[in-house]
Design a protein around this motif. Structure first.
Motif, PDB file in Angstrom:
ATOM      1  N   GLU A 160      32.792  36.886  43.199  1.00 28.81           N
ATOM      2  CA  GLU A 160      33.748  37.740  42.497  1.00 28.81           C
ATOM      3  C   GLU A 160      34.459  38.685  43.473  1.00 28.81           C
ATOM      4  O   GLU A 160      35.671  38.886  43.392  1.00 28.81           O
ATOM      5  CB  GLU A 160      33.031  38.541  41.408  1.00 28.81           C
ATOM      6  N   LYS A 161      33.695  39.257  44.411  1.00 30.35           N
ATOM      7  CA  LYS A 161      34.281  40.167  45.419  1.00 30.35           C
ATOM      8  C   LYS A 161      35.300  39.423  46.280  1.00 30.35           C
ATOM      9  O   LYS A 161      36.384  39.937  46.563  1.00 30.35           O
ATOM     10  CB  LYS A 161      33.178  40.750  46.299  1.00 30.35           C
ATOM     11  N   LYS A 162      34.931  38.207  46.689  1.00 29.32           N
ATOM     12  CA  LYS A 162      35.820  37.438  47.568  1.00 29.32           C
ATOM     13  C   LYS A 162      37.087  37.000  46.837  1.00 29.32           C
ATOM     14  O   LYS A 162      38.181  37.000  47.412  1.00 29.32           O
ATOM     15  CB  LYS A 162      35.078  36.219  48.110  1.00 29.32           C
ATOM     16  N   ILE A 163      36.944  36.628  45.559  1.00 28.71           N
ATOM     17  CA  ILE A 163      38.118  36.214  44.778  1.00 28.71           C
ATOM     18  C   ILE A 163      39.054  37.398  44.585  1.00 28.71           C
ATOM     19  O   ILE A 163      40.281  37.263  44.696  1.00 28.71           O
ATOM     20  CB  ILE A 163      37.688  35.632  43.414  1.00 28.71           C
ATOM     21  N   LEU A 164      38.462  38.575  44.301  1.00 28.82           N
ATOM     22  CA  LEU A 164      39.281  39.775  44.122  1.00 28.82           C
ATOM     23  C   LEU A 164      40.040  40.108  45.400  1.00 28.82           C
ATOM     24  O   LEU A 164      41.241  40.402  45.370  1.00 28.82           O
ATOM     25  CB  LEU A 164      38.397  40.958  43.718  1.00 28.82           C
ATOM     26  N   GLU A 165      39.349  40.029  46.526  1.00 32.81           N
ATOM     27  CA  GLU A 165      39.992  40.311  47.819  1.00 32.81           C
ATOM     28  C   GLU A 165      41.129  39.326  48.090  1.00 32.81           C
ATOM     29  O   GLU A 165      42.202  39.706  48.556  1.00 32.81           O
ATOM     30  CB  GLU A 165      38.950  40.234  48.930  1.00 32.81           C
ATOM     31  N   ALA A 166      40.902  38.045  47.762  1.00 37.66           N
ATOM     32  CA  ALA A 166      41.925  37.019  47.974  1.00 37.66           C
ATOM     33  C   ALA A 166      43.141  37.270  47.090  1.00 37.66           C
ATOM     34  O   ALA A 166      44.290  37.127  47.535  1.00 37.66           O
ATOM     35  CB  ALA A 166      41.348  35.633  47.692  1.00 37.66           C
ATOM     36  N   LYS A 167      42.889  37.667  45.840  1.00 41.26           N
ATOM     37  CA  LYS A 167      44.009  37.958  44.923  1.00 41.26           C
ATOM     38  C   LYS A 167      44.806  39.171  45.394  1.00 41.26           C
ATOM     39  O   LYS A 167      46.038  39.184  45.308  1.00 41.26           O
ATOM     40  CB  LYS A 167      43.470  38.200  43.510  1.00 41.26           C
TER      41      LYS A 167
END
Length: 428
Positions: free
Chosen positions: A275-282
């Motif tokens: 979830e953290k990585k997806i948020l950072e990517a977005k």
């Protein structure tokens, strides 16, 4: 070297007249003689033992002149360009010898292409859309898990059954348009992942449902904007044989699987990190969207007559990068050209818009740096070297051997100019 004259003769074209003194030219001729004398035969002398005067008498007084000219003129042109305060674009040079002799030395004229004069107005205050707020949904996490599951799938060759989307099939095909085979339209033993959209639209879908050993026809139409003009918009028929089907065997997404592919012990822990990585990517995508909009609008502000030589050079660079990407994916660039019908002309056409935009951007950023009187200090250069060294886990002195200081300065200048655009853009 003496720059006798420098004159602008056309848009982005200059003529330089350059003189090399008799003494300097004689030194170059002597160097050529010493380098080549071991290979020269003259009657009455052992090979390599003939004095220069005898060689020149036997083969002509100017026997070494052309090689001396080839050795001296690149340096002479570079020095003349610096003195004329012009920046050369490429190696395409119109060359004309005025004089070349022992008494006169060397005098020649060259017509060269130079960097264009660029103007950029209103680069401060570029309007862009404000970044959208982003969040991570449960669907985002599930989709990412599916990608990871697919990435870790293993291919299993089956003996029977029908081809489905997602399968990897091995096929032979012979393509024709209006009953005539076309270049790049036939192949044997090609692996194709159904649904990957590697082939023209409609092809892969028509493999679905067939069994191993089936021979069948596929009808598919090339796009109207297809890069091979003779095929654009035309219907092709591919006589196809299905040789093999491999199906993906997906792993079970559970704690055991997560322990195998990551440093986490449970699926729940992995999801939190995901979830953290997806948020950072977005968030990065949102920032990049603003950056790209700013760059596109900035490119539109860049005005000037840009030499085609600059565009062609950038196209070659983009094609090289494209070929490296293909190779990293296990695709031979020559095979790609064969299967898609691409050629040098079509690749030029495909990459030209991107090349034009990149060249305009580079020239525009350089102009902004000039207008803003941006300077690069020795401290800036040293810090950048340290940053690059840290990135590649190498010592600064090692990086300095591989990366010229001039390249580092250009990168810093570019970054500082871009920071001015960012600091002055307006987000609405």
């Amino acid at each position: 070297m003496e720059l006798k004259s420098s004159n602008k003769v056309d848009v982005n074209r200059w003529e330089l007249e350059i003189a090399i003194s008799p003494e300097q030219f004689e030194k170059e001729v002597e160097k050529v003689y010493n380098k080549q004398k071991g290979k020269i035969s003259v009657p009455g002398f052992r090979k390599g033992k003939a004095p220069r005067a005898f060689i020149e008498k036997y083969y002509g007084s100017g026997v070494f002149y052309q090689d001396a000219l080839n050795a001296i003129y690149p340096y002479a042109i570079d020095e003349a360009a610096k003195e004329a305060k012009i920046e050369l674009v490429d190696d395409h040079i119109d060359f004309d010898i005025v004089k070349m002799s022992k008494e006169d030395g060397l005098i020649f004229k060259v017509k060269v292409t130079v960097m264009p004069e660029i103007s950029v107005e209103n680069y401060k205050g570029i309007e862009v859309k404000k970044a959208e707020s982003v969040k991570v949904t449960e669907e985002d996490i599930l989709n990412e898990l599916k990608k990871i599951q697919d990435k870790n799938a293993r291919l299993v060759t089956v003996d029977e059954g029908k081809a489905e989307m997602g399968d990897v099939v091995n096929i032979d095909f012979i393509g024709s348009v209006d009953g005539t085979k076309f270049e790049g339209g036939s192949a044997e033993g090609i692996s194709l992942t159904l649904g990957s959209k590697q082939f023209i639209e409609g092809f892969e879908e028509q493999v679905v449902g067939h069994e191993i050993g089936d021979e069948f026809e596929i009808k598919a139409t090339f796009p109207k904007n297809y890069h091979v003009v003779d095929l654009a918009g035309k219907e092709a028929i591919f006589k196809t044989k299905l040789n093999k089907i491999q199906k993906k065997e997906l792993p079970q997404i559970d704690d055991e699987f997560i322990r195998d592919i990551s440093e986490f012990d449970t699926l729940d822990e992995y999801k939190v990190d995901l979830e953290k990585k997806i948020l950072e990517a977005k968030q990065n995508n949102a920032k990049n969207k603003i950056e790209n909009e700013m760059v596109d609008k900035f490119v539109g502000l860049v005005k000037g007559d840009i030499p085609d030589a600059l565009i062609k050079s950038k196209i070659k660079e983009l094609i090289r990068d494209f070929e490296y990407r293909l190779q990293s994916q296990g695709i031979n660039p020559k095979d790609y050209m064969k299967f898609t019908g691409a050629n040098e002309e079509s690749l030029d056409k495909m990459f030209r818009p991107q090349a034009e935009a990149q060249v305009k951007f580079d020239l525009g950023i350089k102009k902004v740096a000039e207008l803003e009187n941006i300077e690069v200090t020795a401290e800036d250069v040293e810090k950048e070297y340290e940053k690059v060294a840290e990135q590649y886990k190498m010592k600064v002195e090692q990086i300095k051997k591989f990366v010229p200081e001039n390249d580092i300065k250009k990168d810093i200048l570019r970054f500082k100019a871009l920071e001015i655009l960012r600091a002055n853009r307006i987000e609405k």
